[in-house]
Enzyme design. Sequence first.
Site, PDB file in Angstrom:
ATOM      1  N   GLY A 125      67.052 -34.459 -10.355  1.00 32.91           N
ATOM      2  CA  GLY A 125      68.301 -34.883  -9.743  1.00 32.91           C
ATOM      3  C   GLY A 125      68.049 -35.891  -8.651  1.00 32.91           C
ATOM      4  O   GLY A 125      66.951 -35.973  -8.111  1.00 32.91           O
ATOM      5  N   LYS A 126      69.078 -36.684  -8.378  1.00 27.37           N
ATOM      6  CA  LYS A 126      68.973 -37.629  -7.276  1.00 27.37           C
ATOM      7  C   LYS A 126      69.829 -37.109  -6.152  1.00 27.37           C
ATOM      8  O   LYS A 126      71.013 -36.856  -6.339  1.00 27.37           O
ATOM      9  CB  LYS A 126      69.467 -39.001  -7.736  1.00 27.37           C
ATOM     10  CG  LYS A 126      68.472 -39.622  -8.665  1.00 27.37           C
ATOM     11  CD  LYS A 126      68.747 -41.060  -8.970  1.00 27.37           C
ATOM     12  CE  LYS A 126      67.639 -41.523  -9.893  1.00 27.37           C
ATOM     13  NZ  LYS A 126      67.892 -42.710 -10.632  1.00 27.37           N
ATOM     14  N   GLY A 127      69.218 -36.923  -4.994  1.00 28.44           N
ATOM     15  CA  GLY A 127      69.964 -36.389  -3.864  1.00 28.44           C
ATOM     16  C   GLY A 127      70.041 -37.403  -2.751  1.00 28.44           C
ATOM     17  O   GLY A 127      69.717 -38.577  -2.935  1.00 28.44           O
ATOM     18  N   LYS A 164      59.446 -34.269  -4.573  1.00 35.73           N
ATOM     19  CA  LYS A 164      60.599 -34.994  -4.052  1.00 35.73           C
ATOM     20  C   LYS A 164      60.107 -36.298  -3.467  1.00 35.73           C
ATOM     21  O   LYS A 164      59.203 -36.312  -2.641  1.00 35.73           O
ATOM     22  CB  LYS A 164      61.246 -34.149  -2.960  1.00 35.73           C
ATOM     23  CG  LYS A 164      62.724 -34.205  -2.942  1.00 35.73           C
ATOM     24  CD  LYS A 164      63.266 -33.209  -1.947  1.00 35.73           C
ATOM     25  CE  LYS A 164      63.761 -31.951  -2.623  1.00 35.73           C
ATOM     26  NZ  LYS A 164      64.911 -32.172  -3.492  1.00 35.73           N
ATOM     27  N   ASP A 205      71.884 -29.600   4.922  1.00 31.57           N
ATOM     28  CA  ASP A 205      72.288 -30.053   3.590  1.00 31.57           C
ATOM     29  C   ASP A 205      72.616 -28.872   2.684  1.00 31.57           C
ATOM     30  O   ASP A 205      72.091 -28.750   1.578  1.00 31.57           O
ATOM     31  CB  ASP A 205      71.172 -30.909   2.988  1.00 31.57           C
ATOM     32  CG  ASP A 205      71.675 -31.743   1.812  1.00 31.57           C
ATOM     33  OD1 ASP A 205      72.900 -31.815   1.612  1.00 31.57           O
ATOM     34  OD2 ASP A 205      70.834 -32.312   1.092  1.00 31.57           O
TER      35      ASP A 205
END
Length: 652
Positions: free
Chosen positions: A362-364, A383, A480
Amino acid sequence: MGTSLSPLLLLFLFLSASPLQLALSEPTQDRVALLSFITQTPHENRIQWNTSASACDWVGVTCDPNRTAVVELHLPGVGLLGPIPPNTLGSLSSLRVLSLRSNRLTGTIPDDLAGLSVLHGLYLQDNLLSGPIPTSFARLGRLSRLDLSGNNLTGEIPFAINNISRLTTLFLQRNKLSGSLPSISIDSLAGFNVSYNSLNGSIPKSLSRFPDSSFVGNLALCGDPLPPCNPFFPSPVPSPGSVQNPAGKAEKKKKKLSTGAIVGIAIGSAALLLFLILAIFLCLAWRRRGRQRKEKEPKVESTAAIGTRSGETGMTSSSKEEMSGAGGATAAERNKLVFVGRGGGYSFDLEDLLRASAEVLGKGIVGTSYKAVLEEGTTVVVKRLKDVVASKREFETHMELLGQVEHQNLLPVRAYYYSKDEKLLVFDYLPAGSLSSLLHGSRGSGRSPLDWDSRIRIALAAGRGLAHLHSSEPRLAHGDIKASNVLLRSDLDTSALSDFSLSPLFGSSAPPSRVAGYRAPEVLETRRPTPKSDVYSFGVLLLELLTGKAPNQASLGEEGIDLPRWVQSVVREEWTAEVFDVELMRYQNIEEEMVQLLQIAMACVALVPDARPDIADVVRMMEDIVNRTAEGDDTSKAGGSGGPTPPSAPTP
Ligand SMILES: *[C@@H]1O[C@H](CO)[C@@H](O)[C@H](O)[C@H]1NC(C)=O
Ligand SMILES: *[C@@H]1O[C@H](CO)[C@@H](O)[C@H](O)[C@H]1NC(C)=O
Ligand SMILES: *[C@@H]1O[C@H](CO)[C@@H](O)[C@H](O)[C@H]1NC(C)=O
Ligand SMILES: *[C@@H]1O[C@H](CO)[C@@H](O)[C@H](O)[C@H]1NC(C)=O
């Protein structure tokens, strides 16, 4: 003021602008009806409605905000005895919820309840009510939940139930209902149960989407999802093709034999064909796989190659060289993967990591996450951070700090890599995925819904993890919190929060959370997450669990409205029952707990940071809900008249 404010009224106080609104008006007519009901119905003396006080303050009674009408009446498990007197409760014209469950009410259900034109929920389960289901219930046009289970009801299920077009749950199990099942086709129906009655005949198609446990224990129900109705026994509707005359019988038999032969030949040739197709298919698949492997080899997705592949600007060719150790002796020193905390238990180095095959998870906000499978078989999450402003020294110090955090509900960093152009973090990989995918993934397509017990356990796990962060030394904010950062384990109590406390690496220039929907309003200005802003995000997470809606989902009605504001608007206009996830509607007796959790969530999302509770208090309140449930279960299992006490009613 009475001491027994109900949870819904309290909830309303949270939401309404000024609690001083409570002028002492009185629902005069409703009061008469309530008194008439209670004087004719023997009960335990924990209901002591004080005639000198306002009816709105009585145990189990909830009024509208102006205190001019009774909108909810909850009297579960208070030993109500005997018939429900007619023309009492039926006069509460603004009533939205009526719960008289787990009492010892007898007699028939009074017809006049059908006059409650705005009723949303009717809970009469676990009593001794007898007689038929009143057909007049068809007039309850706004009814969403009807629970009459565990009584002694007889007669047929009225077809007129179809008129209750908003019905979401219909629970009629454990009665003595007979006859065949009417074809109930209400689109909104999410929970349905008629098990353990005396029903017979076939199950209508419109109801076969419910599981077999909705139908078991009946006299002679058959058809999907139960075993098929036996065609050789007389069925309620004779099939049009059945032939009656004995002459035809012989002919039919003969015909049947030849059909049998044809079927045999057909099956035989079909099997042969199938076998051939399968063989060809396997052959092709084998060859394709070989080709694919060859094609893949040159571009095995290594963590080093990912940057260029995904078209990101992050990694220059020089940094790639540096990473792959071509930068010379000094680079070798710099290229070290640094393990922190218990990460020391791992035994791979940067080289291994770069050789690993990787897949984007996923792109966070902070960067892109990859699942990396090392050659030795270990799987980790890597990450790749972008826009880091922390110096190398600051970065190292912070990572050492985060590596020391050990708690079963937190997923700490295990290793890091820092170079001028590349910053990597390594975490444990949890294969069960995130709460976000569990809650929102492939909704509707026959997946098993996330039940209430699981939801509250996951919420508690996340809350405990957050409480540990907030109480650590130095105090850390998560910064977050969102459903995709709640990672699940098979034991839900050990689910863990990931990606915590990374915002110090990004300085104040980068927005600490770009995920609108979870972000506390003050963070937009201060750009610094705090424990109080974490509590806000946690509140949004609770709302997400309760409503089943993603906070950044566009479909919350008006454009730009966030989940807390949406919940507030719905609760104000339509009252609470409407906000909850329809998937939760199929479970029984959880409404009071859901309302309690909703209260907690709404306190967390207060606009003013100081008005929000501390996470430790939030966890304590959630634990109370869970413990109270456990106790409630015990008492109801122990039998007897005393069911769970309504939470709104402190026993005198
Ligand atoms: C009933 O309410 C009145 C007024 O609120 C109060 O003075 C009185 O003590 C109450 N009686 C009981 C038995 O609680
Ligand atoms: C249930 O109803 C039947 C008759 O309909 C009656 O004989 C029986 O006693 C009732 N059972 C209970 C527990 O009330
Ligand atoms: C229906 O009710 C029965 C008896 O209470 C219960 O065992 C069963 O699990 C319920 N099924 C569904 C789908 O709710
Ligand atoms: C179903 O039960 C009713 C009585 O409850 C009976 O009249 C009817 O014939 C039964 N139907 C079948 C198909 O057994």
